[in-house]
Every structure is written in C-alpha cells, then in structure tokens.
Motif scaffolding. Sequence first.
Motif, PDB file in Angstrom:
ATOM      1  N   ALA A  62       0.777  -1.131  -0.001  1.00 10.55           N
ATOM      2  CA  ALA A  62      -0.067   0.081  -0.013  1.00 10.55           C
ATOM      3  C   ALA A  62       0.792   1.219   0.021  1.00 10.55           C
ATOM      4  CB  ALA A  62      -1.005  -0.072   1.323  1.00 10.55           C
ATOM      5  N   TYR A  63       0.327   2.478  -0.349  1.00  9.79           N
ATOM      6  CA  TYR A  63       0.856   3.473  -0.390  1.00  9.79           C
ATOM      7  C   TYR A  63       1.559   3.843   1.116  1.00  9.79           C
ATOM      8  CZ  TYR A  63       1.965   8.660  -0.740  1.00  9.79           C
ATOM      9  OH  TYR A  63       2.623   9.989  -0.559  1.00  9.79           O
ATOM     10  N   PHE A  64       2.770   4.467   1.203  1.00  7.16           N
ATOM     11  CA  PHE A  64       3.631   4.414   2.423  1.00  7.16           C
ATOM     12  C   PHE A  64       3.847   6.005   2.787  1.00  7.16           C
ATOM     13  CE2 PHE A  64       6.773   3.776   5.682  1.00  7.16           C
ATOM     14  CZ  PHE A  64       6.363   2.880   6.439  1.00  7.16           C
ATOM     15  N   SER A  65       2.850   6.794   3.455  1.00  2.40           N
ATOM     16  CA  SER A  65       3.083   8.313   3.324  1.00  2.40           C
ATOM     17  C   SER A  65       4.420   8.825   4.051  1.00  2.40           C
ATOM     18  CB  SER A  65       1.923   8.784   4.174  1.00  2.40           C
ATOM     19  OG  SER A  65       1.454   8.215   5.277  1.00  2.40           O
ATOM     20  N   ALA A  66       4.512   9.863   4.230  1.00  8.91           N
ATOM     21  CA  ALA A  66       5.614  10.461   4.515  1.00  8.91           C
ATOM     22  C   ALA A  66       5.871  10.212   5.933  1.00  8.91           C
ATOM     23  CB  ALA A  66       5.924  11.988   4.190  1.00  8.91           C
ATOM     24  N   PRO A  67       4.776  10.334   6.778  1.00 10.03           N
ATOM     25  CA  PRO A  67       5.417  10.504   8.370  1.00 10.03           C
ATOM     26  C   PRO A  67       5.431   9.098   8.873  1.00 10.03           C
ATOM     27  CG  PRO A  67       2.958  11.681   7.871  1.00 10.03           C
ATOM     28  CD  PRO A  67       3.025  10.981   6.636  1.00 10.03           C
ATOM     29  N   ARG A  68       5.067   7.890   7.855  1.00  8.20           N
ATOM     30  CA  ARG A  68       5.403   6.833   8.620  1.00  8.20           C
ATOM     31  C   ARG A  68       6.869   6.200   8.612  1.00  8.20           C
ATOM     32  NH1 ARG A  68       0.483   4.109   8.736  1.00  8.20           N
ATOM     33  NH2 ARG A  68      -1.147   4.952   7.319  1.00  8.20           N
ATOM     34  N   ARG A 124      12.390   8.954  -2.126  1.00  8.72           N
ATOM     35  CA  ARG A 124      10.766   9.239  -2.606  1.00  8.72           C
ATOM     36  C   ARG A 124      10.179  10.533  -2.379  1.00  8.72           C
ATOM     37  NH1 ARG A 124       7.404   5.973   0.946  1.00  8.72           N
ATOM     38  NH2 ARG A 124       5.780   6.534  -0.585  1.00  8.72           N
ATOM     39  N   PHE A 125      10.837  11.310  -1.406  1.00  5.07           N
ATOM     40  CA  PHE A 125      10.539  12.791  -1.315  1.00  5.07           C
ATOM     41  C   PHE A 125      11.296  13.988  -1.708  1.00  5.07           C
ATOM     42  CE2 PHE A 125       8.594   9.843   1.823  1.00  5.07           C
ATOM     43  CZ  PHE A 125       7.372   9.806   1.519  1.00  5.07           C
ATOM     44  N   GLY A 126      12.503  13.551  -2.458  1.00  2.00           N
ATOM     45  CA  GLY A 126      13.321  14.760  -2.552  1.00  2.00           C
ATOM     46  C   GLY A 126      14.139  15.445  -1.386  1.00  2.00           C
ATOM     47  N   GLY A 127      14.154  14.565  -0.347  1.00  6.57           N
ATOM     48  CA  GLY A 127      15.132  15.263   0.744  1.00  6.57           C
ATOM     49  C   GLY A 127      14.320  15.080   2.026  1.00  6.57           C
ATOM     50  N   VAL A 128      15.372  15.232   3.089  1.00  6.29           N
ATOM     51  CA  VAL A 128      14.793  15.305   4.376  1.00  6.29           C
ATOM     52  C   VAL A 128      13.913  16.483   4.609  1.00  6.29           C
ATOM     53  CG1 VAL A 128      15.372  15.497   6.789  1.00  6.29           C
ATOM     54  CG2 VAL A 128      16.846  14.019   5.502  1.00  6.29           C
ATOM     55  N   THR A 129      14.108  17.415   4.362  1.00  7.83           N
ATOM     56  CA  THR A 129      13.278  18.897   4.495  1.00  7.83           C
ATOM     57  C   THR A 129      11.948  18.580   3.792  1.00  7.83           C
ATOM     58  OG1 THR A 129      15.099  20.292   4.537  1.00  7.83           O
ATOM     59  CG2 THR A 129      13.034  21.169   4.229  1.00  7.83           C
ATOM     60  N   GLN A 130      11.858  18.089   2.514  1.00  5.22           N
ATOM     61  CA  GLN A 130      10.632  17.959   1.951  1.00  5.22           C
ATOM     62  C   GLN A 130       9.763  16.793   2.344  1.00  5.22           C
ATOM     63  OE1 GLN A 130       9.562  19.838  -0.642  1.00  5.22           O
ATOM     64  NE2 GLN A 130       7.589  18.633  -0.328  1.00  5.22           N
ATOM     65  N   ARG A 131      10.412  15.879   3.209  1.00  6.12           N
ATOM     66  CA  ARG A 131       9.745  14.542   3.531  1.00  6.12           C
ATOM     67  C   ARG A 131       9.046  15.305   5.063  1.00  6.12           C
ATOM     68  NH1 ARG A 131      11.164   8.364   4.959  1.00  6.12           N
ATOM     69  NH2 ARG A 131       9.335   7.840   5.564  1.00  6.12           N
ATOM     70  N   LEU A 132       9.748  16.289   5.734  1.00  2.00           N
ATOM     71  CA  LEU A 132       9.185  16.685   6.840  1.00  2.00           C
ATOM     72  C   LEU A 132       8.339  17.595   6.498  1.00  2.00           C
ATOM     73  CD1 LEU A 132      12.604  17.344   8.908  1.00  2.00           C
ATOM     74  CD2 LEU A 132      10.659  15.597   9.516  1.00  2.00           C
ATOM     75  N   ALA A 133       8.197  18.173   5.508  1.00  2.00           N
ATOM     76  CA  ALA A 133       7.031  18.984   4.940  1.00  2.00           C
ATOM     77  C   ALA A 133       5.896  18.504   4.473  1.00  2.00           C
ATOM     78  CB  ALA A 133       7.635  20.150   3.884  1.00  2.00           C
ATOM     79  N   ASP A 134       6.162  17.237   3.894  1.00  2.00           N
ATOM     80  CA  ASP A 134       5.034  16.302   3.339  1.00  2.00           C
ATOM     81  C   ASP A 134       4.001  15.737   4.513  1.00  2.00           C
ATOM     82  OD1 ASP A 134       5.594  17.063   0.939  1.00  2.00           O
ATOM     83  OD2 ASP A 134       6.648  15.167   0.237  1.00  2.00           O
TER      84      ASP A 134
END
Length: 509
Positions: free
Chosen positions: A63-69, A247-257
């Motif tokens: 399943a889709y694994f979202s950024a906070p997980r 997957r998210f383009g960097g640590v900062t972007q993952r935190l933003a997502d």
Amino acid sequence: MEGTDTGTTDTGTTKAARRGPPLLAAVAVAYAVVQLCCAVAHMDLGWDESVYLSQVDPRNPAAYFSAPRSRGISFLVAPVVALTPSVTTLRVTLALLSSAALYGAFRIWEPLAGRARTALAAALFAGLWITVLSGPEVMPNLWIAFAATAATGCFLRTRAPADTRAPADPRTPADTRTPTGSRNLAGLAASLAAAALLRAPDAVWLALPMLAACAAVRDRRALHTAAVVLGGLAAGGAQWAAEAWVRFGGVTQRLADSSATEGGMGAHPGAGLSAARRSLNGPQLCRPCHIANPSLTHSLWWLLLPVLAAAACALALRTGGRARAVTLLPVACALSLAAPYLLLLDYSAPRFLLPSYALLALPVAGLAAGAVTRLHTGPPRWAAAAALCALLAAHLWVQQGELRANAADARDTTVRYRRAAEGLQRLGLSAPCLVTGPRAQPVAYAAGCASAQTRGNNRSTTEAALARAAHRVPTAVLQDPADGRLPPFARTWHPHPLPGTGGWTAYLP
C-alpha cells in the motif's frame, strides 16, 4: 548528573539481589495473559496495520506509504509475515514479544529505582487499556515506549552509576552496583537506533534531553555519551533519511510532506491538549476530535499524572544526589516526547502518548513507593500499602472496562473491512486487482488487491490514472454513505451493496 567511576564491573546484580519474588517477571506474564485473553481473539487487521504489513507481505501488493510513517514496525513483523498469513499467529507472537520487551525495558531500571518500584512502574504502564490493546497490534507507538524506557535507563547507568543508583527497595542490597561500561553504551545506542527506525522524529525528541544533560556536564565522558546518542540516532535514522531522498526529494521535503499529511503541524496547544483529553478512552483515532470529554472517574488518573510527576521532581530536587537524575531525566524525556503531539497537532490518538506514559510511570511509582517506605514500620506502613493497593486495583478496574469497550470497537471496525473484502471477492475481484475509495487500503489488503487514493492523506494517484488502470485490471470503487462522491469514470458503473459493512457499496464496471 555528574558521575564518578566507581570501579564496578558490568556483572549485573549480586546473587542476593536476584533472590526474592520475581516481581517484574510476574507483571510481564500478567501483561501477556491479559493480551491473550482480551486483545488477541477475533481481531482482524486495522487500517494502519494493513499498510505496515503490506510493505513486507510477499503475498500482497504494498500500500502507499505516506511521509510520516517509518518502517521499523514492518521490519519487526517481517519474519512472521514471511512464514504465515495467519493473523492469529501474528497477534500471539506480538503479544509474547511485547511482554518480553516490557520486562527487558523495565529490567534496566531495577538497579536504578529498586525492584519493587520498577515492578510497580511496569504494572502502572501495562495496566493501561491502550498498552494492552497495542501489544498485539502492528503499530509502532508501544515499541517506541519500550525503546524510550530502555534508552533512558541505559543513559543513566552509563553517565552516573554512583549517583543515580537508588536501591530504595528493602530487598535490594546496599552493595548492589549499577553496571557500567560498554554494555550500557551499546544498549543506549541500540535503543535509540530502534526508536529512530520505528519513528525517526520521535527518536530525536527523545534524545534532546539526553544531549542537554551531556552539554550541562561538559566532561570527556559526557562527550563520549553524546557521541553514542548521536550515533544511535544516525544508525536508526539512516533508512528513513535515505528513503526521504529517494521518494520525497530530501529530508526537508519529507518533513514538509509529513506536516501536510498531519493536517499542518504548528502551534495548536489548546486543540492538542483538548483532543488528547477527549480521546483518552477512545476512539483509537480522534480526527477531527469533537467528542465529549470522558467522565472524571475515568480520566482522573490522567489529570493527576502531571501533578504526581511534578511532586516527584520537587521531592527529587530537595533530596538531591542519586534520586535527582533518576527522576528528572525520565520526566524530561516524557515531556519532550509528548510535546509534538500535545502542542503541534490538532487531533489525537491514545497511542500517541504511550512513550510518555511509560517514562512517567517510573517517577510516579517512586513517589508512591517512597511515601510508603518513609512511614515507620507497623500499622501505618501496612495501612499506606493497603491504600496504595486499593487505588491501583480501582485504576486497573477502570482500565479493564475501557479495554473491553475499545477492543469491541476495534473488532467491529476490522470485521467490516474483512466483510467488504469478502464481498469484493464474491463479485469476482481477484488479484491482480485495484481498490479505491474510502477505506480502500485495509479492504484491498484483505482482498489481496492493490489500493490507490486520489484525495486525502494517502493520495497516491490521479483520477485519470485510475481510469486508465481500470481498463487494465479489475477495479472496484468503494463508497461510504457518509461520502457520496464518486470519481467521474465510475458514475456509470454498477453498484453492489456489501452486506455486513454498515451500508458500504462497491462500484464495478
């Protein structure tokens, strides 16, 4: 928290210390029994559980694994899922593992707080309904609680073995020494790495008070301990950081997502505290949280918890010496872990505060046991001990009632997921297949299908992409009576009510 090298070796407690009733082991066994009797039977997989399991299940699409997980809990259950698809086997395994983890995490504290106080703290934590219900679930919060308890204990045993040793339990001999050396440093690093693997941001919040304590001392040992803390975080968080870049383009972007997925993390102190109070006794996720506050009798322990923790800190500051660090550090770590959930979110779930509950149970147990042991021997002490036991029994009775209610609610919800999946299978949906719509993730996992969402926190595709996919693989759109919206491509599809789901409908071409 300045420590001195006592010259003791890492040999554990003496033979005299090991004699006597195995109080902590009894608490762990009771915790396992309550889980097996009240939380394991007939409980299918929940929404978040299906997401975590799908990442390592060789039989079903992920399943889709979202950024906070974070993937730590998936790694924990991977060996079981690889061997069998049985949910009952998974539940029993996790119940036994969580009981062993409870024993191991609190066992670290016996030389610091004494055997009786440590066992009482473990009982206070294990007696909470959310602790019991989380034991056999595939969710990370309880395991972060165990990692936080172990890490804090290892930190204290590493930094200040002489000052923090507090064998106030009369059964603990005065010559018992807290083990020092490489084993505690390894335990500290491993515990923090486990916490970071389970949920990287929580591990950082956990480590902040430890780093602050090291900065306050400013000696070579403090620098060494701080390096171990940072090394543990780096080791456990490496996977999360690597996935952030891929997957998210960097640590900062993952935190933003992650912030966007959580509804926009920011200053929500009033809303966060209110939601935590309202959801104290369920539901397991209160979002949005507009339910009434629980009754005073069922929330009194929660309201008293900060008062008791503050009283324990005040007493420790007045006492000084070894009791100060043993009390102040777990309280500081508990507050740090609770801060993002109480101050930065506008919704809540009872499981969010499990790590804080585990850490706060230690000073509260010390305060209660200390009040009894300070009394003179004879009738006053026996009366105080009887009153303490009565209060504990009343608290556990209330928690047992909440456990039964929430276990029944969880069972009803997960049964609906399974019935929806069975309904889709009767309609001819079989792998490879795709399910979308509200609650698509748990239903798709139970049916052996992939899932996708075009809106909400788990948005992973577009309606145009779904329309194209529907021409390639069997596809179903779930509809809840509370959400009548259908994607344009499915408005001409045939509706099929799903019996036993409370009115859900599946639309198929």
